[in-house]
Design an enzyme around this catalytic site. Structure first.
Site: not given
Ligand code: FAD
Length: 473
Positions: A282, A285, A314, A349, A367, A390
């Site tokens: 993650e 990512w 759209w 997420n 989107w 997105w």
């Molecule tokens: C439509 C959509 C919009 C999103 N918008 C954002 C946003 O604006 N900002 C954001 O930080 N994340 C975003 N995410 C990714 C992800 O949902 C969040 O990072 C995550 O839910 C944050 O919760 P957490 O810190 O507990 O994550 P954890 O599950 O603990 O993950 C650890 C860290 O990994 C990173 N991470 C995890 N998943 C992703 C991912 N898919 N893409 C990029 N980084 C990731 C984040 O920095 C996160 O804190 C988005 C995902 C989707 C599907």
């Protein structure tokens, strides 16, 4: 005298620019408060509030190091170069230090500042800090940027095996500087910029300070990371780190995070369990989308990565969009997620994916409107991750889900919120329904009396409509 310019890196521990500035000589710190610019970037009020609260905490940390912090109100970034030039001249600054930021407006702001200051022989030194590896450094065999996550990840793993990025040593307090009128007179009152409508209940969910962020990381690593792979997809469980908000405004560094993750391996890259590996993925990512933002700046200009997807027709459907935004679509898991976002500034997420896909596939709404709404409400709103997420869901991005793999929100709900407890928490109108009925309350009886809307979309028909719209391009 050195000037350190803080932006999305509000911490004193392991801050590359701050470290270099302090090694070069006595330091003064600077922050610009730019509410109009933040509004142009759709920064959520809850995120701005979080930023301002952390700024107060940073000021205390800097005071302990005898580094004065000058906070100036500069509404738009195009006014920053001139303001910084003036400040640098008044304070007799030798070098300005800052960490690189990757959005187009950020890059433009920094280039203009660099140019203006260089004319007066004050260099602006920019440092890689926000990512594990400098943007532009992860390349395939033909020296091209990766467009596919799995190959990018493989390369990152290879780099991590060679060595894990190290944190900078703690900074020692400097000798107090003689008082300067600018240390007090140019200050603006942070209270003047606190956005309306952010509540204390919301603030309590997101405490600030570096100590808090490090504790949150430690707790996650001690108690949760081991089970992350099995539990992370269930929105009713508190099984993810919630660190994104802290990483995004830089209360915690990505190096602190990765060092923490491998602390039991004495800072060497060695994967001990699936939970650890999944969480690392993650973080990669996050890394991937930041590198994409740098290599393909069109994504910062509201353009899809796959340009032909600009031809998708759209729907212009203001009512449907409004129902989605307010959590009134009649699809319980979607409404639960959208209401969690409005109430807390965060959404799980798995539910981000379900709600996003429902908007751009079932409702066939652009989107970019969803991306904007998320940005306007997320405490962890980040251009690269939000745009990446997105475009993944909309099948318009680098490494996105194929357009024909459309999540069915009801099946997703039955699978990932089987008990219905997540829905019960956020959609209390349905709290009395059992685990079978709650995912699709009107499935058996359309005339059921519930204080809850009928679905605004027929999932089967709208799925076919989305497939046709995508096939048409
Ligand atoms: C439509 C959509 C919009 C999103 N918008 C954002 C946003 O604006 N900002 C954001 O930080 N994340 C975003 N995410 C990714 C992800 O949902 C969040 O990072 C995550 O839910 C944050 O919760 P957490 O810190 O507990 O994550 P954890 O599950 O603990 O993950 C650890 C860290 O990994 C990173 N991470 C995890 N998943 C992703 C991912 N898919 N893409 C990029 N980084 C990731 C984040 O920095 C996160 O804190 C988005 C995902 C989707 C599907």
């Amino acid at each position: 005298m050195q000037l350190i310019w803080f932006r999305q890196d509000l911490r004193v521990q392991d801050n590359t620019a701050l470290w270099h500035a302090t090694q070069a000589g006595p330091c003064i710190a600077f922050v610009a408060i730019s509410p109009e610019q933040w509004a142009l970037h759709d920064d959520a009020p809850i995120k701005v509030d979080f930023y301002l609260r952390q700024l107060q905490s940073l000021k205390i940390q800097l005071d302990n190091l005898n580094i004065p912090l000058i906070i100036q109100h500069i509404p738009l970034w195009n006014e920053i170069p001139q303001a910084l030039l003036q400040l640098a001249q008044q304070l007799n600054i030798k070098t300005l230090h800052a960490n690189i930021e990757l959005g187009l407006n950020e890059l433009k702001r920094d280039a203009a500042t660099q140019q203006l200051l260089e004319n007066t022989n004050i260099p602006l030194e920019l440092y890689h800090d926000r990512t594990l590896f400098p943007v532009g450094s992860i390349r395939n065999k033909t020296q091209q940027p990766y467009k596919v996550f799995s190959a990018f990840k493989k390369n990152c793993y290879e780099q991590l095996i060679i060595s894990l990025p190290q944190c900078y040593p703690a900074i020692e307090a400097q000798t107090p500087l003689s008082a300067h009128p600018l240390f007090t007179t140019s200050h603006c009152q942070l209270e003047d910029f606190v956005p309306a409508h952010v509540t204390d209940e919301q603030r309590v969910l997101w405490p600030i300070s570096e100590t808090y962020a490090v504790t949150l990381l430690d707790q996650f690593l001690n108690d949760k990371v081991e089970y992350y792979q099995q539990e992370r997809d269930f929105p009713n469980l508190d099984s993810t780190s919630r660190l994104a908000a802290y990483l995004n405004i830089g209360i915690l560094s990505i190096r602190q995070t990765i060092q923490g993750l491998f602390r039991l391996q004495q800072g060497h890259f060695h994967i001990d369990n699936l939970g650890q590996q999944t969480w690392l993925d993650e973080l990669i990512w996050r890394e991937f989308y930041q590198h994409i933002l740098f290599d393909f700046p069109q994504v910062s200009k509201h353009q899809p990565f796959k340009i032909n997807t600009n031809n998708i027709q759209w729907r212009d459907a203001a009512q449907d969009l409004h129902a989605w935004q307010q959590g009134q679509t009649g699809i319980p898991i979607v409404d639960a997620g959208m209401r969690q976002l409005l109430a807390t500034g965060w959404m799980h997420n798995r539910v981000r994916m379900i709600t996003a896909m429902f908007l751009c596939k079932n409702l066939l709404i652009d989107w970019r409107l969803g991306e904007q709404w998320f940005m306007q409400h997320l405490i962890d709103g980040d251009l690269s991750a939000n745009n990446g997420g997105w475009q993944w869901c909309a099948s318009t991005g680098t490494d996105s889900v194929p357009y024909f793999r459309i999540f069915n929100p009801v099946s997703q709900s039955q699978r990932f919120d089987a008990s219905g407890d997540y829905i019960r928490q956020w959609v209390p109108e349905l709290a009395h329904l059992d685990a079978k009925q709650i995912h699709e309350p009107y499935a058996k009886d359309k005339n059921l009396h519930l204080n809850y809307p009928q679905p605004i979309a027929d999932l089967k028909q709208t799925r076919i409509r989305a497939l046709e719209a995508f096939k048409a391009i």
